[in-house]
Each structure stands twice: as C-alpha cells, then as structure tokens.
Design a protein around this motif. Structure first.
Motif, short mmCIF file in Angstrom:
data_model
loop_
_atom_site.label_atom_id
_atom_site.label_comp_id
_atom_site.label_asym_id
_atom_site.label_seq_id
_atom_site.Cartn_x
_atom_site.Cartn_y
_atom_site.Cartn_z
N ASP A 1 22.88 -1.09 2.61
CA ASP A 1 21.49 -1.19 2.27
C ASP A 1 21.46 0.87 2.43
N VAL A 2 21.84 0.84 3.94
CA VAL A 2 21.34 2.08 3.70
C VAL A 2 22.75 3.29 3.17
N ALA A 3 23.54 2.78 2.71
CA ALA A 3 24.58 3.81 1.45
C ALA A 3 23.09 3.84 0.52
N ASP A 4 22.81 2.75 0.16
CA ASP A 4 21.83 2.95 -1.12
C ASP A 4 20.94 3.79 -0.82
N LEU A 5 20.08 3.42 0.38
CA LEU A 5 19.31 4.98 0.42
C LEU A 5 19.13 5.65 0.07
N LEU A 6 20.37 5.85 1.42
CA LEU A 6 21.22 7.51 1.45
C LEU A 6 21.29 8.26 -0.45
N GLN A 7 21.36 7.59 -1.28
CA GLN A 7 21.94 7.81 -2.33
C GLN A 7 20.35 8.03 -3.46
N ALA A 8 19.72 6.94 -3.54
CA ALA A 8 18.43 7.06 -3.90
C ALA A 8 17.83 8.62 -3.47
N ALA A 9 17.60 8.61 -1.96
CA ALA A 9 16.99 9.68 -1.74
C ALA A 9 17.48 11.26 -1.90
N TYR A 10 18.86 10.97 -2.40
CA TYR A 10 19.33 12.75 -2.58
C TYR A 10 18.68 13.18 -3.14
N PRO A 11 18.30 13.37 -4.48
CA PRO A 11 17.41 13.85 -5.20
C PRO A 11 16.02 14.80 -4.96
N LEU A 12 15.42 14.22 -3.76
CA LEU A 12 14.50 13.98 -2.84
C LEU A 12 14.71 15.59 -1.87
N LEU A 13 15.88 14.57 -0.81
CA LEU A 13 16.29 15.82 0.21
C LEU A 13 17.05 16.99 -0.44
N PHE B 1 9.95 2.95 -0.61
CA PHE B 1 8.61 4.43 0.09
C PHE B 1 9.97 5.18 -1.22
N VAL B 2 10.92 5.31 -0.98
CA VAL B 2 12.03 6.20 -1.43
C VAL B 2 11.98 5.87 -3.58
N GLU B 3 11.57 5.25 -3.49
CA GLU B 3 11.82 4.91 -5.22
C GLU B 3 10.33 5.34 -5.27
N PHE B 4 9.49 5.00 -4.73
CA PHE B 4 7.71 5.35 -5.77
C PHE B 4 7.76 7.25 -5.05
N MET B 5 8.72 7.78 -4.22
CA MET B 5 8.66 9.29 -4.03
C MET B 5 9.28 9.82 -5.24
N ILE B 6 10.84 9.44 -6.24
CA ILE B 6 11.66 10.04 -6.81
C ILE B 6 10.48 9.43 -8.33
N ASP B 7 9.50 8.38 -8.76
CA ASP B 7 9.03 8.57 -9.87
C ASP B 7 8.43 9.40 -10.08
N PHE B 8 7.43 9.87 -8.33
CA PHE B 8 6.60 10.88 -8.62
C PHE B 8 6.80 12.09 -8.76
N LEU B 9 8.54 11.95 -8.31
CA LEU B 9 9.01 13.75 -8.65
C LEU B 9 9.23 14.46 -9.71
N THR C 1 1.22 -0.98 -0.11
CA THR C 1 0.64 0.09 0.37
C THR C 1 1.00 1.00 -0.11
N VAL C 2 2.32 1.33 -0.50
CA VAL C 2 3.31 2.56 -0.78
C VAL C 2 2.32 3.56 -0.89
N GLN C 3 2.03 2.77 -2.20
CA GLN C 3 1.23 4.36 -3.24
C GLN C 3 0.02 4.83 -2.36
N ASP C 4 -0.77 4.59 -1.42
CA ASP C 4 -1.81 5.18 -0.56
C ASP C 4 -1.28 6.00 0.53
N LEU C 5 -0.74 4.88 1.34
CA LEU C 5 0.56 5.46 2.69
C LEU C 5 0.99 7.06 1.93
N ALA C 6 1.48 7.01 0.95
CA ALA C 6 2.29 8.27 0.10
C ALA C 6 1.04 9.79 0.16
N ARG C 7 0.46 9.06 -0.83
CA ARG C 7 -0.85 9.97 -1.11
C ARG C 7 -1.96 10.62 0.15
#
Length: 817
Positions: free
Chosen positions: A272-284, A210-218, A163-169
């Motif tokens: 994996d935390v390093a990967d999350l940071l890299q993926a989230a940087y365009p958002l943050l 969650f980050v992947e979905f938000m990046i796609d939405f961005l 339900t990640v899309q519902d949680l984000a929306r």
C-alpha cells in the motif's frame, strides 16, 4: 394484456415494500426524538444514572442507521433527528458514554457524513482540537493500542476522510494544522506496522485519499492551485517519510515470532505504501526521487541495511513512474555508478537477505535505464550473476538477468560467450525456475544476432544444457529411481519454452512488405532444420517416458506454442504437421487433455489470417480427432472442460477453414458435432455454453462464400436454425444464470441480423410447450420478440434480454401485467 409503461426509476418488489415500511416507521419519528431528547437532557442537566443515557445513545444510533437506509431507498432525510446530534457529540467526553458515542460518529463519518450539518462538523473539529483529544492521541502514539485508543484513532481518521477537502483547502488554519499533525502522528506510532501498530494501515488509507483529492485538484481547471499545492506537497512528503520508517523489515528473530496474519498484514502495508508513492509522484515529481537516491547512498555509507532495503523498495515502486528524462537518468546514474553493487555483493558482510533481494529486484525494474546507459550494465550483471549463486537470491536474480538481457540484447551480443560460461558454472546446482530465466536471457541475446547462420552455434550450445538434464532424467528412469524424476523433466521442457520465447522477434521489428521474396529458408532445411529436429526429439523423449504426468504434457504443449506467434521462420516455428502429429497422440484419458485441445485451437488460430499459410490437411486431421472425443463424451455435462475445448476448436475453423469443417467425413460425425455444439448451449456449466455461443455467433453470420459452400451453410441453418432459436430462448427465458446473458445475447442478435427466418424460429421457441417460465404471458412474449426484431446494437439487445429474463424469473415489473 398490454405493456404498462412505468415512468421514473424502474420499480422492484423491494422498493415497493420498503416504501410501505418507511411510511410506518416515519410516524414514530417525533415521539422517538422527544424520548431520546429527554434522556440526553436528563443526563446533561440533572446528572442522572448513565444507564438511561446509554440506552438513548443506542436508540439514537439505530435511528441514524435507519435514516441512512431511508435516504438510500427513498431519498428520505430525517432532518428533525439531527437536532440531537450536538447533544450526542458532547457525550464523547463522558467515559461511560464514550465507547458507543465514538462508534456512532466513526460510522456516520465513514458512511453517512451527509447526516452531519456544518455546525456538527465544526463541533467535532473543536472536540478533536481539545486537550481531551490530545491526551487520547498521545496515548495511541506512544503505542497504547487498547480498545478505546484504537477507537479514537479510527474516529480521528474517519473525520479526516469526511473532511479531506476542507483540510486541503485551509492549510494555514490553526485547527487544520493541528489535525494534520495528528494524522501524521498516526503514521508514526510505536511498533511495527500491523503486527504491533494497529492503526497505521488505516492512517495510510487517509493519506491515499488525501493524495487522490490533490491529484484531482491538480488536473482540474481553474482554482488557485499554488495556495493548496505547496502545503499539500510538504504534507505528502512528510507522510512518505513516515511510511518509509514503518516499512523497514524487522530483524529475523522478531519477524519469526509473528503469526501468518501479521506477516501478511505487514507485507500488504508495504504494498500500500508503494501504491501511495506511485499515486503521489505526479505531485512530488523528481524531488522525492532524488531524496530517495540520496537516502540510499547515505544508508549504504553507514551500512544501515534496513534503511537501504526500505529505500530501494520505494525506488522499485517508482520504476514505472519515472520517465527517460535526462535529470532522472542523471540521478539514477549517481546511484548505479556508486559502490552499491560491490558493497551488496560482499559475501563476508552481514547484510540481511531481504536487502540483497530488494537490490536484485531493483535492477530488473530499471532495465530500460540500462538500455539507455549501457556503461552501467557490466557491474549490474556481475552483481546479478554473483547473486544467482546464493540460493535465497537465485530466483529474483535470474528474473532481473532476464529483464536486463531482454532490454539490452543488442548491446550484449559480444558477451554471449561469457554468458554461456557463466551458466555452465552453476548448471548442476541451479533450480528449475532459475535455469528457465537465464536460458531465456541468453536466447534473447542470440535473437539480436542479425544472421540466422550465426545464431545456430550458440543455440546448439544452450540445447546441450537442456539435453544434459534430459539424459540425467532418463538415466534415473532406467535405474528405476523414479522419485523426483518429474521435476527435472518438466524443467527441461520449460527451459525449451523460455528459450523459444527469448528467440521471438521483438514487437518493434520493422515489417518488410516483400518478405516472402526475401524469406530465409535456413530453418526449413539443412542445418537449421536439424536444430528443429533436435528440439522436437527432446520433447518427444520426455513425453514418451513421462507422458502420464499432466505437468509434462502441459509443459510440452508450451514448447510448441512458443513459435505460434512468429511471422518469420525460426528454430521453434515447427512445420504444422509436426505439431499436429504430437496433438494426434492424445486420447480421452490423456492427462491435461484440455491443454492439448487448447494448443490445437492455438495452432489453427495462428494460421487463420489472410497472409498466413493454410493448413487444411492438419486442420482436417485435428477435426476428425476432436470428433472422436465428442462421440466419446456424448453429453457435454459429463466432461465440461473437454466439451468447451472441442467446441472452441470448431469456432477456430470459422471462417477460414469452414470448408474443412463442412467437408468432414463421414457426414454423421459432422452432424454429431453440430448437435453437440447445440447441446453445449443447454447445459448448466458456463464454459461450454460460452464457447458454443461464440461458435454459433460466428457460424450464423457466414455469407457471400463461394458456391456450393454457401448453399451448404444455408441448408444447415434451415435445419438447425429452429433448434438454435429454441436453445437460446430456453436460456433467455429463465434457464440460464444472469451472468451468462451478455454471452447469449450475441448469437441471438446475429441470428436476427443474418437469418431471414429468425422471427419465425424465435416465435416458435417462445410459444413452445418447453418454454421454461410461466411468469410471462403471450403479450409479453410478443413484446419481447418485437423489440428483438426491431432494435439494433449490442447494448439495446443485451438490455432487452436482461429485462425479459428478469420477467421470466418474476422479478421485473417492466414486463408485469
């Protein structure tokens, strides 16, 4: 029999039988639903023995799994089965039915969420927002990782993923906020990640989703981004803070008590935390970067070394994400201009080795920053050279020294003497890989000196360091002290290779179109040539003493290859005759002969462009040498690695040195080479087959060459064309592995495109008595030939070849009669 066209998705034997299977199962659906419904109702209403309800839940689980299979196979949806879902959800609250029920819905949410209707999702959401769920959540958050607690955690995360899309929306919905709070909590359970906390790694996967979905939405068009993005950014920042707390390295006594699986799992979690940071940087953006730098400064001030290490680890992860923007550089300047280097280099301070190691790695990651801001370079390099003297830090420190010197070489030419002095200080104590990196770093600084003559003296100086190690090695051999001799010998050769790579011209150097007229001759004769002789003597001395060691041979080849990519003269750009002389010293029993042959291929390849110097004599000498190996091997299957490299060498001669190839004497040896390349197409080993396919792809397309060369090629093809067609068809007719078909389709396509008699040759091969399959008839062979001869393009040919191969294996209905 004519080809039968099948419309729609291509049928397979499995899809045909599965359809029959589903038809037999589906007739039982309503009876099964009625029976399970009776058991569910009896338990809910009449409170009967739970054994019946448990068996019904197991039955329901099996039917749900089957419905997933039916949906995948034939797009069958068992909607009537969904009438039981609401009852099944209620059993989550029953202790005796909880284990099987939570397992079922975890699996459905993870793999087949389409089975659940909107009402089912809402009901599950209500369950997870209930006091029952909160009680179980508090248990796992406090460090209770019993079976049922972990089951609940995985169930909660599966719901979040589904339900990640519902949680984000719906960030302002109270139910969403409570669920997101629980998702955060699963990242903050008691205990070290993986070793003690068994759920945080799975929780991290949710936040990555969650980050992947938000990046796609961005980056999607339209939508009211502001309503979603800001709440999501806050959640992601909080998740990163929670991850930061979980990646702190434990004290040595705790880490030492872990088994290997726990250590690997903990390190994987950090990655994996390093990967999350890299993926989230365009958002943050810069906000998270600035927070991490400020956190580093605070932890340095309070000497919280585990916090410092965790924060520097996060900054290392972001090194490829940050740009050269002024604001980001200013933030980094605050960090690198602080007391960090002096604090972390304090010998007396009780600083964990991991903290020092991560700080050392950081300097290498941010080499481009130091290239832009050289004022911070002296302190960084001083810190690194101090770190090199510590055995535990020598390797990462030397890597960072190499990275900084390579990036900032032009700035450091004035400090060359200091670098040489620093290296001489730890020459006798440094390990091999440390020596390689630092000598390579010094060589990159030498490369930045604009004048060849000025480079000579410092190059001689670093060669003296290598020669010192060689003398120690040879002396030990003379005293028959053979233990541990190989390692310093290999180190000396690898140091030479590292020096050679450091001296290579940068890729962004300007190309002078009239370079031939201004070409320096310094390295071809005189003093420069004597330096080349000195390097070659080092190699030959070691190989003469320890040529029976495979590692020595491989390291020696690397020295010669260091100059192959250079376009201008240099100390490692040896005359081709010198490299050829070394390669001709190989024999069939030489260790790592495949590496020697690969080096021969690389030598020819480096002289195969139109602007490069032709090396006909050297290419011919090596060809004759290779033919000796071919004669000795006979059958490629006996020595597949050597066979592959021999045919690779033939392929490198085409097209520039094809005259050298065809001019080989005696002629029987040349004929043997061609037949060997054909044999390589028929062996089971994939590597010789791939090399042979590449050679024949190049050779069959040769055209427009001067006479009598072109006539000779045409005669060879008239003689060998039928045999080549037979070898290709033997593979495509079922004799090869499926993974090899793309490789084999290329020479087939080239044969058809360039050779007028290709159709005759292929037809003869298809109807030859040696054709490997009995599963296709004459009409299917003719159809295949027709398609091959008429269709163009790599994709079309590849697909035709795969379809025919499947038919020959009896698994493709597209060719079935």
């Amino acid at each position: 029999m004519p080809h039968r066209q099948i419309h729609g998705p291509q049928l397979t034997r499995w899809s045909y039988f599965s359809q029959k299977f589903h038809e037999k199962i589906l007739v039982n659906t309503e009876d099964a639903i009625a029976l399970m419904g009776y058991a569910f109702t009896s338990y809910e209403v009449h409170d009967t023995d739970s054994q019946l309800a448990q068996e019904a839940m197991k039955c329901f689980q099996s039917w749900v799994f089957y419905s997933h299979r039916a949906y995948l196979d034939s797009d069958i949806t068992l909607d009537s089965l969904k009438s039981l879902t609401q009852s099944a959800i209620q059993f989550l609250a029953y202790d005796d039915l909880y284990p099987i029920t939570v397992e079922l819905f975890t699996d459905v949410l993870s793999n087949y969420s389409k089975f659940l209707r909107r009402g089912d999702i809402d009901t599950l959401s209500s369950v997870l927002n209930s006091a029952w769920a909160q009680e179980r959540f508090e248990l796992i958050k406090s460090g209770d990782f019993g079976f049922e607690s972990v089951q609940f955690g995985r169930f909660l995360l599966a719901f979040g993923d589904a339900t990640v899309q519902d949680l984000a929306r719906s960030p302002n919905d109270p139910g969403t906020q409570k669920l997101m709070s629980m998702m955060h909590g699963l990242l903050a359970c008691e205990g070290y990640a993986v070793a003690e906390d068994e759920i945080c790694a799975s929780a991290l996967e949710f936040w990555s989703t969650f980050v992947e979905f938000m990046i796609d939405f961005l980056y999607a068009e339209g939508g009211d981004k502001e309503l979603w993005i800001e709440p999501a950014r806050k959640d992601i920042l909080q998740a990163i803070e929670e991850c930061w707390a979980k990646i702190k390295v434990p004290p040595r006594e705790i880490g030492a008590s872990w088994d290997s699986e726990s250590r690997v799992g903990f390190n994987d979690f950090r990655k994996d935390v390093a990967d999350l940071l890299q993926a989230a940087y365009p958002l943050l953006g810069i906000e998270v970067f600035e927070k991490l730098v400020n956190l580093t400064l605070r932890s340095l001030k309070s000497q919280a070394w585990e916090d410092t290490e965790a924060t520097l680890f996060c900054l290392n992860a972001l090194s490829d994400c940050v740009s050269d923007d002024t604001a980001e550089d200013e933030i980094l300047g605050v960090l690198f201009g602080s007391s960090m280097f002096s604090q972390l280099s304090e010998v007396a301070a009780d600083i964990p080795a991991k903290t020092r190691q991560t700080s050392v790695n950081m300097l290498g990651h941010y080499a481009t920053f130091f290239e832009r801001h050289t004022e911070y370079l002296p302190a960084a390099l001083t810190f690194l050279f101090r770190s090199v003297e510590a055995p535990a830090l020598a390797r990462p420190a030397s890597r960072s020294i190499f990275s900084l010197c390579s990036s900032c070489r032009k700035t450091l030419t004035g400090e060359l003497g200091a670098f040489l002095e620093q290296y001489s200080r730890f020459l006798t104590t440094a390990k091999g890989d440390t020596k390689e990196k630092i000598l390579g770093a010094i060589a990159s600084i030498i490369q930045a000196i604009p004048n060849d003559e000025a480079k000579a003296e410092p190059i001689q100086r670093i060669l003296e360091f290598v020669e010192h190690d060689v003398r120690v090695c040879i002396s030990s051999i003379g005293k028959h002290e053979l233990d541990g001799v190989k390692e310093p010998a290999v180190t000396a050769l690898r140091c030479l290779t590292s020096i050679g790579k450091g001296l290579q011209a940068l890729d962004d150097m300007p190309i002078e179109l009239d370079s031939e007229s201004n070409r320096s001759t310094f390295w071809d004769d005189g003093f420069g040539a004597s330096i080349q002789v000195r390097i070659i003597e080092i190699v030959e001395t070691i190989v003469e003493a320890l040529g029976q060691e495979g590692d020595v041979i491989e390291a020696a080849c690397s020295v010669f290859r260091a100059g192959f990519t250079e376009t201008a003269p240099g100390p490692f750009v040896f005359p081709p005759a010198v490299t050829t002389r070394f390669l001709l010293g190989s024999r069939i029993d030489t260790p790592r002969l495949d590496v020697m042959l690969t080096t021969a291929c690389a030598l020819v390849n480096s002289h195969s462009t139109g602007s490069s110097l032709r090396i006909d004599q050297e290419a011919g000498a090596l060809l004759k040498h290779v033919s000796g190996f071919v004669h000795t091997i006979g059958d490629p299957a006996h020595e597949p690695d050597i066979a592959q490299n021999c045919v690779d060498y033939l392929a490198r001669l085409v097209p520039r040195y094809v005259d050298v190839l065809l001019g080989m004497e005696p002629k029987p040896s040349l004929e043997e080479m061609f037949f060997f390349a054909l044999k390589c197409l028929t062996v089971r080993e994939p590597l010789p087959k791939r090399s042979a396919a590449s050679f024949w792809s190049s050779f069959v397309t040769l055209h427009g060459l001067p006479e009598p060369l072109q006539s000779t090629i045409n005669r060879i093809m008239q003689h060998l064309g039928p045999l080549l067609a037979e070898a290709l068809i033997a593979n495509i007719g079922g004799g090869s592995a499926r993974s090899e078909l793309d490789t084999l389709a290329d020479p087939l396509k080239k044969l058809v495109f360039r050779q007028p008699r290709a159709k005759v040759w292929l037809e003869s091969a298809l109807f030859n008595e040696n054709f490997p399959s009995q599963k296709v008839d004459a009409s299917e062979k003719k159809l295949f030939l027709q398609k091959v001869m008429t269709l163009r393009g790599a994709k079309a040919t590849n697909q035709i070849v795969k379809d025919f191969w499947l038919a020959c294996r009896g698994t493709n209905f597209a060719y079935a009669s």
